[in-house]
Design an enzyme around this catalytic site. Structure first.
Site, PDB file in Angstrom:
ATOM      1  N   HIS A 213       3.376  14.384   1.984  1.00 52.00           N
ATOM      2  CA  HIS A 213       2.806  15.706   1.701  1.00 52.00           C
ATOM      3  C   HIS A 213       3.923  16.717   1.947  1.00 52.00           C
ATOM      4  O   HIS A 213       4.720  16.525   2.870  1.00 52.00           O
ATOM      5  CB  HIS A 213       1.647  16.028   2.667  1.00 52.00           C
ATOM      6  CG  HIS A 213       0.438  15.161   2.471  1.00 52.00           C
ATOM      7  ND1 HIS A 213      -0.521  15.396   1.513  1.00 52.00           N
ATOM      8  CD2 HIS A 213       0.027  14.049   3.122  1.00 52.00           C
ATOM      9  CE1 HIS A 213      -1.471  14.472   1.578  1.00 52.00           C
ATOM     10  NE2 HIS A 213      -1.166  13.634   2.541  1.00 52.00           N
TER      11      HIS A 213
ATOM     12  N   ARG B 207       2.407   9.486  -5.534  1.00 49.90           N
ATOM     13  CA  ARG B 207       2.071  10.830  -6.055  1.00 49.90           C
ATOM     14  C   ARG B 207       2.515  10.988  -7.515  1.00 49.90           C
ATOM     15  O   ARG B 207       2.635  10.027  -8.234  1.00 49.90           O
ATOM     16  CB  ARG B 207       2.697  11.936  -5.170  1.00 49.90           C
ATOM     17  CG  ARG B 207       2.490  11.777  -3.676  1.00 49.90           C
ATOM     18  CD  ARG B 207       1.043  11.731  -3.265  1.00 49.90           C
ATOM     19  NE  ARG B 207       0.887  11.886  -1.812  1.00 49.90           N
ATOM     20  CZ  ARG B 207      -0.150  11.454  -1.139  1.00 49.90           C
ATOM     21  NH1 ARG B 207      -1.141  10.820  -1.749  1.00 49.90           N
ATOM     22  NH2 ARG B 207      -0.247  11.642   0.162  1.00 49.90           N
TER      23      ARG B 207
ATOM     24  N   ASN C  46      -5.056   7.342  -5.923  1.00 47.64           N
ATOM     25  CA  ASN C  46      -5.740   8.585  -5.546  1.00 47.64           C
ATOM     26  C   ASN C  46      -4.960   9.828  -5.966  1.00 47.64           C
ATOM     27  O   ASN C  46      -4.637  10.686  -5.156  1.00 47.64           O
ATOM     28  CB  ASN C  46      -6.068   8.611  -4.040  1.00 47.64           C
ATOM     29  CG  ASN C  46      -4.842   8.599  -3.145  1.00 47.64           C
ATOM     30  OD1 ASN C  46      -3.798   8.072  -3.517  1.00 47.64           O
ATOM     31  ND2 ASN C  46      -4.956   9.181  -1.954  1.00 47.64           N
TER      32      ASN C  46
ATOM     33  N   LYS D 135      -9.010  -0.205  -5.813  1.00 49.55           N
ATOM     34  CA  LYS D 135      -9.085   0.404  -4.483  1.00 49.55           C
ATOM     35  C   LYS D 135     -10.384   1.183  -4.325  1.00 49.55           C
ATOM     36  O   LYS D 135     -10.666   2.106  -5.097  1.00 49.55           O
ATOM     37  CB  LYS D 135      -7.884   1.349  -4.291  1.00 49.55           C
ATOM     38  CG  LYS D 135      -7.901   2.167  -3.003  1.00 49.55           C
ATOM     39  CD  LYS D 135      -7.627   1.313  -1.776  1.00 49.55           C
ATOM     40  CE  LYS D 135      -7.741   2.119  -0.494  1.00 49.55           C
ATOM     41  NZ  LYS D 135      -6.601   2.979  -0.238  1.00 49.55           N
TER      42      LYS D 135
ATOM     43  N   HIS E 240     -10.566   1.204   1.761  1.00 52.04           N
ATOM     44  CA  HIS E 240     -10.328   2.138   2.856  1.00 52.04           C
ATOM     45  C   HIS E 240     -11.579   2.062   3.729  1.00 52.04           C
ATOM     46  O   HIS E 240     -12.600   2.679   3.421  1.00 52.04           O
ATOM     47  CB  HIS E 240     -10.109   3.559   2.331  1.00 52.04           C
ATOM     48  CG  HIS E 240      -9.790   4.537   3.417  1.00 52.04           C
ATOM     49  ND1 HIS E 240      -8.563   5.175   3.521  1.00 52.04           N
ATOM     50  CD2 HIS E 240     -10.523   4.969   4.475  1.00 52.04           C
ATOM     51  CE1 HIS E 240      -8.563   5.945   4.598  1.00 52.04           C
ATOM     52  NE2 HIS E 240      -9.748   5.856   5.193  1.00 52.04           N
TER      53      HIS E 240
ATOM     54  N   HIS F 205       0.888  -1.190   0.000  1.00 53.35           N
ATOM     55  CA  HIS F 205       0.000   0.000   0.000  1.00 53.35           C
ATOM     56  C   HIS F 205       0.912   1.222   0.000  1.00 53.35           C
ATOM     57  O   HIS F 205       1.479   1.587   1.025  1.00 53.35           O
ATOM     58  CB  HIS F 205      -0.905  -0.006   1.238  1.00 53.35           C
ATOM     59  CG  HIS F 205      -1.862   1.143   1.292  1.00 53.35           C
ATOM     60  ND1 HIS F 205      -3.209   1.000   1.576  1.00 53.35           N
ATOM     61  CD2 HIS F 205      -1.683   2.476   1.107  1.00 53.35           C
ATOM     62  CE1 HIS F 205      -3.800   2.179   1.565  1.00 53.35           C
ATOM     63  NE2 HIS F 205      -2.891   3.105   1.287  1.00 53.35           N
TER      64      HIS F 205
ATOM     65  N   HIS G 215       1.717   5.273  -1.645  1.00 52.05           N
ATOM     66  CA  HIS G 215       1.371   6.478  -2.414  1.00 52.05           C
ATOM     67  C   HIS G 215       2.651   7.069  -2.992  1.00 52.05           C
ATOM     68  O   HIS G 215       3.531   7.494  -2.234  1.00 52.05           O
ATOM     69  CB  HIS G 215       0.691   7.521  -1.519  1.00 52.05           C
ATOM     70  CG  HIS G 215      -0.595   7.034  -0.919  1.00 52.05           C
ATOM     71  ND1 HIS G 215      -1.820   7.204  -1.534  1.00 52.05           N
ATOM     72  CD2 HIS G 215      -0.846   6.350   0.220  1.00 52.05           C
ATOM     73  CE1 HIS G 215      -2.772   6.655  -0.783  1.00 52.05           C
ATOM     74  NE2 HIS G 215      -2.204   6.128   0.286  1.00 52.05           N
TER      75      HIS G 215
ATOM     76  N   ALA H  40      -3.761  14.653   5.809  1.00 46.87           N
ATOM     77  CA  ALA H  40      -3.580  13.332   6.423  1.00 46.87           C
ATOM     78  C   ALA H  40      -2.583  12.521   5.614  1.00 46.87           C
ATOM     79  O   ALA H  40      -2.696  12.424   4.399  1.00 46.87           O
ATOM     80  CB  ALA H  40      -4.916  12.605   6.490  1.00 46.87           C
TER      81      ALA H  40
ATOM     82  N   HIS I 118      -4.704  -0.790   5.739  1.00 47.53           N
ATOM     83  CA  HIS I 118      -4.176  -0.083   6.914  1.00 47.53           C
ATOM     84  C   HIS I 118      -5.078  -0.205   8.143  1.00 47.53           C
ATOM     85  O   HIS I 118      -5.598   0.783   8.652  1.00 47.53           O
ATOM     86  CB  HIS I 118      -3.886   1.398   6.610  1.00 47.53           C
ATOM     87  CG  HIS I 118      -4.921   2.118   5.788  1.00 47.53           C
ATOM     88  ND1 HIS I 118      -6.257   2.092   6.093  1.00 47.53           N
ATOM     89  CD2 HIS I 118      -4.806   2.866   4.673  1.00 47.53           C
ATOM     90  CE1 HIS I 118      -6.902   2.804   5.192  1.00 47.53           C
ATOM     91  NE2 HIS I 118      -6.048   3.277   4.322  1.00 47.53           N
TER      92      HIS I 118
ATOM     93  N   ASP J 167       1.473   2.471   3.506  1.00 45.39           N
ATOM     94  CA  ASP J 167       0.630   3.654   3.374  1.00 45.39           C
ATOM     95  C   ASP J 167       1.491   4.914   3.457  1.00 45.39           C
ATOM     96  O   ASP J 167       1.030   5.957   3.929  1.00 45.39           O
ATOM     97  CB  ASP J 167      -0.486   3.678   4.433  1.00 45.39           C
ATOM     98  CG  ASP J 167      -1.551   4.729   4.140  1.00 45.39           C
ATOM     99  OD1 ASP J 167      -1.649   5.163   2.966  1.00 45.39           O
ATOM    100  OD2 ASP J 167      -2.266   5.132   5.069  1.00 45.39           O
TER     101      ASP J 167
END
Ligand code: NCD
Ligand code: ZN
Length: 332
Positions: free
Chosen positions: A244, A16, A40, A95, A134, A12, A14, A256, A168, A240
């Site tokens: 950011h 970006r 996402n 997802k 999620h 899992h 991210h 988050a 998660h 996860d």
């Protein structure tokens, strides 16, 4: 003292896009051999064209390092069987986000009503495409995951051939579901094995430890530790890691997401060692995921050594978990 982990997997992740992708993708590729890439983005990944293009951008960002991006689609209930059949060749999972549950999830599902999801779930069952979820309602923040438990159970019993991955997980309630339903599996992050809500908000507020689902109670962390440290076959590591930029974390209205990619493997090794559980680390960070996803990764050995690792304050404009702290294990 050394330990070798064979083909570590991050189920899992991210990564970006654009500049952030270029900063974070090489950090995952250094210590993992593959990862389930979250869809996402803005806009989310909903077409085969978008999957192919994003995969290529990830490969470009990684360069020569051996790392396989395992792509996912952002769940939409109007995907047709024909579309999913074609998409299957390019993805490892789909997802599902409840609308508004977390970062960039506005286009997610607004109702978990089984009938409205039936056609897509049946197509996924038949095509053997795993469903990653999620699992949070829009209730009180500490109860959201536990409230979603009955939805997980409904999904699991209504679609027994659908492989459902509770992403998660943060609660004892979710851990208990694993042994109740054959087709429920879970990913667990680094942060939820280390922290509780006390670490986030019990003293001075720690924005870099703020993520969805939020860290819970001590008894929840204990339950997660029990299954992770024992190598329970239905749980696997999914960081996860959700970077950011600092200005989106250290501000009024903190995004988050916790950035763990560069520290994940050293932190897990330290944790498993402290708990005398190193013998189960291989299962948690690779073997279980291989079995659950029926995936055979390329061979990539990562050696960790019991030497102090002081975590950097930042990677470009992103602050990692444990910034400035020292972990007992490092990547050799
Ligand atoms: C993730 C993100 O930033 O994309 N944030 C998070 O807090 N975990 C999204 C998610 O997985 O919920
Ligand atoms: Zn995530």
């Amino acid at each position: 003292m050394n330990i070798t982990i064979k083909s570590p997997l991050d189920m899992h992740l991210h990564l970006r896009d654009e500049d952030m992708l270029k900063i974070v993708a090489p950090l995952s590729a250094e210590t993992f051999c593959a990862g389930i890439i979250m869809p996402n983005l803005v806009p989310p990944i909903t077409t085969i064209e978008a999957i192919k293009n994003y995969k290529q951008r990830i490969k470009d960002a990684i360069g020569d390092e051996e790392f396989e991006p395992l792509m996912t689609l952002f769940f939409k209930k109007d995907y047709t069987y024909e579309f999913l059949k074609e998409a299957k060749e390019h993805i490892s999972a789909i997802k599902l986000y409840p609308s508004g549950a977390t970062t960039n999830s506005d286009g997610g599902v607004s109702s978990m009503d089984i009938e409205s999801l039936r056609e897509t779930f049946e197509a996924m069952s038949e095509l053997e495409i795993p469903l990653c979820v999620h699992g949070e309602t829009n209730g009180f923040v500490m109860d959201r995951e536990a409230e979603f438990g009955s939805i997980y159970e409904q999904f699991a019993t209504s679609f027994p051939k659908l492989k459902i991955i509770m992403e998660h997980i943060t609660t004892k309630n979710s851990v208990d579901l694993l042994d109740k339903h054959a087709n429920l599996y879970a990913t667990i992050t680094v942060q939820h094995l280390f922290i509780t809500l006390d670490d986030v908000a019990g003293g001075m507020l720690k924005p870099h430890l703020f993520c969805k689902p939020i860290a819970k109670r001590y008894e929840d962390r204990e339950a997660l530790l029990d299954v992770a440290l024992s190598g329970h076959p239905k749980v696997m590591f999914g960081s996860d890691s959700a970077p950011h930029p600092t200005h989106k974390k250290e501000c009024c209205g903190c995004a988050a997401g916790i950035f763990t990619a560069p520290i994940a493997l050293a932190a897990l090794t330290s944790l498993f060692d402290t708990n005398d559980a190193l013998e189960h680390l291989q299962a948690f960070v690779s073997d279980n995921a291989q079995n659950i996803y029926d995936y055979r990764p390329l061979t990539k050995n990562i050696v960790l050594i019991k030497e102090p690792f002081t975590v950097r304050q930042s990677y470009a404009d992103v602050v990692p978990m444990f910034a400035g702290e020292t972990l007992p294990w490092s990547i050799k």
